[in-house]
Design a protein around this motif. Structure first.
Motif, short mmCIF file in Angstrom:
data_model
loop_
_atom_site.label_atom_id
_atom_site.label_comp_id
_atom_site.label_asym_id
_atom_site.label_seq_id
_atom_site.Cartn_x
_atom_site.Cartn_y
_atom_site.Cartn_z
N LEU A 11 0.82 -1.21 0.00
CA LEU A 11 0.00 0.00 0.00
C LEU A 11 0.86 1.26 0.00
O LEU A 11 0.52 2.25 -0.65
CB LEU A 11 -0.95 -0.01 1.20
CG LEU A 11 -2.04 -1.08 1.14
CD1 LEU A 11 -2.78 -1.16 2.46
CD2 LEU A 11 -3.00 -0.82 -0.01
N THR A 12 1.99 1.23 0.69
CA THR A 12 2.90 2.37 0.70
C THR A 12 3.44 2.64 -0.70
O THR A 12 3.55 3.80 -1.11
CB THR A 12 4.05 2.12 1.69
OG1 THR A 12 3.50 1.92 2.99
CG2 THR A 12 5.00 3.31 1.74
N GLU A 13 3.75 1.58 -1.44
CA GLU A 13 4.22 1.74 -2.82
C GLU A 13 3.18 2.41 -3.71
O GLU A 13 3.52 3.09 -4.67
CB GLU A 13 4.61 0.38 -3.40
CG GLU A 13 5.88 -0.19 -2.82
CD GLU A 13 6.18 -1.60 -3.31
OE1 GLU A 13 5.50 -2.05 -4.27
OE2 GLU A 13 7.07 -2.24 -2.75
N LEU A 14 1.90 2.22 -3.39
CA LEU A 14 0.82 2.85 -4.15
C LEU A 14 0.61 4.32 -3.79
O LEU A 14 -0.12 5.02 -4.46
CB LEU A 14 -0.51 2.13 -3.90
CG LEU A 14 -0.74 0.81 -4.57
CD1 LEU A 14 -2.11 0.27 -4.18
CD2 LEU A 14 -0.64 0.94 -6.07
N GLY A 15 1.22 4.73 -2.69
CA GLY A 15 1.03 6.11 -2.24
C GLY A 15 -0.04 6.27 -1.18
O GLY A 15 -0.43 7.39 -0.86
N VAL A 16 -0.53 5.16 -0.63
CA VAL A 16 -1.49 5.24 0.46
C VAL A 16 -0.77 5.84 1.66
O VAL A 16 0.27 5.35 2.07
CB VAL A 16 -2.08 3.85 0.80
CG1 VAL A 16 -2.93 3.90 2.05
CG2 VAL A 16 -2.88 3.33 -0.38
N GLN A 17 -1.34 6.91 2.21
CA GLN A 17 -0.64 7.65 3.26
C GLN A 17 -0.96 7.19 4.67
O GLN A 17 -0.25 7.56 5.59
CB GLN A 17 -0.94 9.13 3.12
CG GLN A 17 -0.38 9.70 1.84
CD GLN A 17 -0.61 11.19 1.72
OE1 GLN A 17 -1.34 11.79 2.50
NE2 GLN A 17 0.00 11.79 0.73
N GLY A 18 -2.00 6.42 4.84
CA GLY A 18 -2.31 5.97 6.19
C GLY A 18 -3.23 4.78 6.18
O GLY A 18 -3.97 4.54 5.23
#
Length: 112
Positions: free
Chosen positions: A20-27
């Motif tokens: 999810l972090t790789e997708l740009g999800v911030q939290g």
């Protein structure tokens, strides 16, 4: 906006977070939960005695994202949480009517 709620195996949490972090999800929010699905728990052996475990430990991950991100978020969770074995979990997608950032009062997508 949508709420993506995924119930996954606990040892897959770090892989899901990284995807999810790789997708740009911030939290995201992660909670330890217990439950069962079609397998109705499992049987375990402890000190030679067999006993039934009705509720299995799981992790519930919750992410609020904009509508255009949902398909990629669901696909990333599915890929990262998959073991190919029974009990991998479920993903639910729900509508979010509003969001407010408490500190600043921002609303909607800006609050994410």
């Amino acid at each position: 906006m949508k709420l993506v709620m995924a119930v996954i195996k606990p040892f897959k949490l770090d892989e899901v977070r990284e995807a999810l972090t790789e997708l740009g999800v911030q939290g995201l929010t992660a909670s330890e939960v217990k439950g069962y699905g079609r397998q109705k728990g499992q049987t375990e052996i402890y000190r030679g005695a067999e006993y039934a475990v009705s509720f299995l430990p799981k992790v519930k991950v919750e992410i609020v994202a904009e509508d255009d991100q949902i398909d990629s978020v669901v696909e990333a969770i599915t890929r990262a949480a998959n073991t190919g074995r029974i009990g991998d979990g479920k993903i639910f997608v729900l509508d979010v009517l509003s969001a407010v950032r408490i500190r600043t009062g921002e609303t909607g997508a800006e609050a994410l």
